[in-house]
Design a protein around this motif. Structure first.
Motif, short mmCIF file in Angstrom:
data_model
loop_
_atom_site.label_atom_id
_atom_site.label_comp_id
_atom_site.label_asym_id
_atom_site.label_seq_id
_atom_site.Cartn_x
_atom_site.Cartn_y
_atom_site.Cartn_z
N LEU A 186 9.68 1.01 -5.73
CA LEU A 186 9.49 2.28 -5.04
C LEU A 186 8.92 2.02 -3.66
CD1 LEU A 186 7.81 4.73 -7.61
CD2 LEU A 186 10.14 4.85 -6.72
N ASP A 187 9.28 2.87 -2.69
CA ASP A 187 8.64 2.76 -1.39
C ASP A 187 7.42 3.69 -1.35
OD1 ASP A 187 9.56 5.36 -1.01
OD2 ASP A 187 11.15 4.81 0.40
N ALA A 188 6.79 3.77 -0.21
CA ALA A 188 5.55 4.55 -0.09
C ALA A 188 5.78 6.04 -0.32
CB ALA A 188 4.93 4.32 1.29
N ARG A 189 7.03 6.52 -0.16
CA ARG A 189 7.33 7.93 -0.36
C ARG A 189 7.90 8.21 -1.75
NH1 ARG A 189 10.16 9.75 5.39
NH2 ARG A 189 8.41 9.13 6.77
N ARG A 190 7.72 7.27 -2.65
CA ARG A 190 8.17 7.38 -4.05
C ARG A 190 9.70 7.40 -4.16
NH1 ARG A 190 5.68 11.97 -7.42
NH2 ARG A 190 6.02 10.48 -9.13
N GLY A 239 7.98 -3.44 -5.46
CA GLY A 239 9.08 -3.11 -4.56
C GLY A 239 10.18 -2.29 -5.19
N GLU A 272 3.90 3.80 -12.04
CA GLU A 272 4.21 4.12 -10.64
C GLU A 272 3.57 3.13 -9.69
OE1 GLU A 272 3.67 7.76 -7.39
OE2 GLU A 272 3.66 8.21 -9.56
N THR A 273 2.33 2.77 -9.95
CA THR A 273 1.64 1.79 -9.11
C THR A 273 2.36 0.45 -9.16
OG1 THR A 273 -0.46 2.89 -9.49
CG2 THR A 273 -0.54 0.63 -8.68
N ARG A 278 5.52 0.44 -7.10
CA ARG A 278 5.28 0.27 -5.66
C ARG A 278 4.91 -1.18 -5.33
NH1 ARG A 278 1.66 5.69 -4.37
NH2 ARG A 278 3.39 7.19 -4.39
N GLN A 279 4.08 -1.79 -6.19
CA GLN A 279 3.63 -3.15 -5.93
C GLN A 279 4.78 -4.16 -6.01
OE1 GLN A 279 0.58 -3.17 -8.98
NE2 GLN A 279 -1.05 -3.22 -7.42
#
Length: 326
Positions: free
Chosen positions: A104-108, A102, A95-96, A99-100
């Motif tokens: 996923l956004d900050a809201r998963r 791109g 998951e991390t 996000r790193q």
């Protein structure tokens, strides 16, 4: 397929020193070759790749850039995809990583296109985006009528992002959808060469250009040959038709014919394969092309007028059925 393999083989060996450029390439590879999966309640990042060399490159970048451990497994080929694929998976820290990079956004929530920081980055990063996309799902066809550098995209948003990146590199690319599959295509030969250079496939672009030049020379030669053949066929048909009409004209007019027109008609029949210009050189004394053409034209007109007066077929009566009237 050979050209595609050559390009991917060369691109997979490129050494990149800048961290931001490596990250742009890796993020694009993950976006175009895989996706996110939920395994035992945890988000996993998966990437399905064509070659073991590319799998090693992705695993190395994952470890060095993000400090994550990845697993690799071989997916055997099937009917639709005969060659084996190499599945790189990150479960711990997936998951991390998503996000790193791109995904996923900050809201998963999954990001459908490419992160804005990639498509607005430096020219090196934009080239890395295209390199990653091509390594993940690109193909290069032989130069010719259907020459194309093509990338299959996971969706319309990623396709448009790739078109935008190409535009910032000064290269025209088009997005198209065929049977629900989104693709970005570059068809112009110079644009394909330019993109290969941007991506770093310098050796392959030389081979591609040599092949392209040979194809263009061969195509030009074929066009010239076909053009000459068509002209020869038309000339031959015109000569056959002209001789047939002249023969008929001499039959219709008999002895009632001016000597200079009879001479032109007999000259035409004596040298059936010669052009009007060549007939003029055969004449004694020599005549110009226009003079020969004018005499034959008057001969045919006189014969056709006589045929109408007599109610008999004109000079076109002897024309072969498979020839147009000349």
């Amino acid at each position: 397929m050979a050209l595609t393999a050559d390009v991917k083989g060369e691109l997979a060996k490129i050494e990149v020193s800048k961290t931001s450029v490596r990250a742009a390439e890796l993020a694009t590879i993950l976006r175009f070759s895989g996706g996110l999966h939920l395994i035992s309640g945890r988000i996993a990042v998966e990437s399905e790749l064509d070659t073991p060399e590319l799998a090693r490159r992705v695993r190395k970048d994952l470890a060095e850039l993000y400090g994550v451990r990845s697993d690799v497994s071989v997916v055997s080929g099937s009917g639709l995809r005969p060659s084996s694929q190499y599945l790189v998976r990150v479960l711990d820290g997936g998951e991390t990583l998503a996000r790193q990079t791109g995904l996923l956004d900050a809201r998963r929530r999954p990001i459908r296109g490419l992160p804005n920081r990639l498509t607005t980055g430096s020219l090196e990063e934009l080239a890395a985006v295209w390199r990653g996309a091509f390594l993940a799902h690109g193909s290069l066809t032989d130069p010719g009528r259907s020459a194309a550098l093509e990338v299959t995209c996971p969706g319309n948003e990623s396709a448009m992002a790739l078109v935008g990146a190409a535009g910032r590199l000064g290269i025209s690319a088009k997005a198209r959808e065929v049977r629900g599959v989104h693709r970005v295509v570059i068809r112009d030969g110079d644009a394909i060469s330019s993109m290969l250079v941007h991506m770093g496939a310098h050796s392959t672009v030389e081979s591609w250009e040599q092949l392209r030049q040979r194809r263009e020379v061969r195509a030009t030669a074929n066009r010239l040959v076909n053009f000459d053949d068509a002209n020869l066929r038309r000339s031959a048909q015109a000569a056959v038709a002209a001789c047939a009409r002249v023969e008929r004209a001499l039959e219709i007019l008999g002895d009632d014919l001016p000597k200079h027109l009879r001479y032109a008609g007999e000259l035409r029949l004596s040298f059936r394969d010669s052009s009007l210009d060549e007939l003029g050189h055969h004449a004694d004394p020599p005549l110009t092309k226009d003079a020969v053409a004018g005499r034959i034209r008057r001969l045919l007109a006189m014969a056709d007028k006589r045929a109408i007066d007599l109610g008999i077929p004109g000079t076109d009566a002897n024309l072969p059925a498979d020839l147009d009237e000349v």
